[in-house]
Design a protein around this motif. Sequence first.
Motif, PDB file in Angstrom:
ATOM      1  N   SER A  48       0.867  -1.177  -0.083  1.00 11.30           N
ATOM      2  CA  SER A  48      -0.118   0.098  -0.007  1.00 11.30           C
ATOM      3  C   SER A  48       1.105   1.368   0.107  1.00 11.30           C
ATOM      4  O   SER A  48       0.511   2.369  -0.570  1.00 11.30           O
ATOM      5  CB  SER A  48      -0.928  -0.147   1.117  1.00 11.30           C
ATOM      6  OG  SER A  48      -0.022   0.162   2.409  1.00 11.30           O
ATOM      7  N   LYS A  51       1.994   2.031  -3.420  1.00  8.26           N
ATOM      8  CA  LYS A  51       0.988   2.460  -4.351  1.00  8.26           C
ATOM      9  C   LYS A  51       0.797   4.103  -3.941  1.00  8.26           C
ATOM     10  O   LYS A  51       0.600   5.129  -4.654  1.00  8.26           O
ATOM     11  CB  LYS A  51      -0.560   1.660  -3.901  1.00  8.26           C
ATOM     12  CG  LYS A  51      -1.523   1.963  -4.756  1.00  8.26           C
ATOM     13  CD  LYS A  51      -2.771   1.062  -4.393  1.00  8.26           C
ATOM     14  CE  LYS A  51      -2.442  -0.591  -5.018  1.00  8.26           C
ATOM     15  NZ  LYS A  51      -3.729  -1.400  -4.711  1.00  8.26           N
ATOM     16  N   GLN A  55       0.807   7.149  -6.062  1.00  9.93           N
ATOM     17  CA  GLN A  55      -0.226   8.255  -6.288  1.00  9.93           C
ATOM     18  C   GLN A  55       0.349   9.450  -6.119  1.00  9.93           C
ATOM     19  O   GLN A  55      -0.058  10.535  -6.931  1.00  9.93           O
ATOM     20  CB  GLN A  55      -1.609   8.039  -5.531  1.00  9.93           C
ATOM     21  CG  GLN A  55      -2.109   6.797  -5.749  1.00  9.93           C
ATOM     22  CD  GLN A  55      -3.080   6.063  -5.013  1.00  9.93           C
ATOM     23  OE1 GLN A  55      -2.944   6.415  -3.621  1.00  9.93           O
ATOM     24  NE2 GLN A  55      -3.926   5.078  -5.285  1.00  9.93           N
TER      25      GLN A  55
END
Length: 206
Positions: A48, A51, A55
Amino acid sequence: GFHPEAEESSSLLETAVSVLQSSYLDSTSQDGFQYSQAILVENDVFLSELKAFAQAKEAAGYSQEELEETFAFLLFDNEKEAKEVCQTGLRVNSSSISMLGDPAKGVYISKYADCLHPRPWYHGKSGYIVICKLIKGKVKVVSENYTTSYTCPSPGYDCHVTASRNNIPSRTSYCQAFEQSQYYVYEVSDGSTAERPRQICPYIII
């Protein structure tokens, strides 16, 4: 009987081997290594964070190429060390190399799967390779710095690579080839350095 785990681990091994083989520096390595077992590293925190890093950088205007996931490699002598890095992540102060940047502010990871150590492997040696997912982000080419005033992470970048590009190394310059094929990866925000850069995510132990 049908063992889904065995089936799964053999396809994982194939995946891992194809990643490794497509990341060799020296074409003769194709025949030189045997891989026996692959363990998938599932660390939701690291996934995560990878990610989230992507982002954040996308929001900052990074190109798709800069956000692309690639692979990089770490070598350990024993399984315990390999598993440890998969649990704690790759942290600063873990490298004895310093020529691309201050080891206290970033981490080093190998670009090639057959060039993971300053010395060539001898016949019969074994070890554990951790395949990591890596988002290189903005890469800065820096000249090698062997002094003790280390190169600092460059503002606005995420990764250093070396300027020198030698062709396939002779055995004598193996150490050089190893050093020259390192990524120096760091994450700096508000002037402080992350202890574990989010853009590296341990993926498979083999």
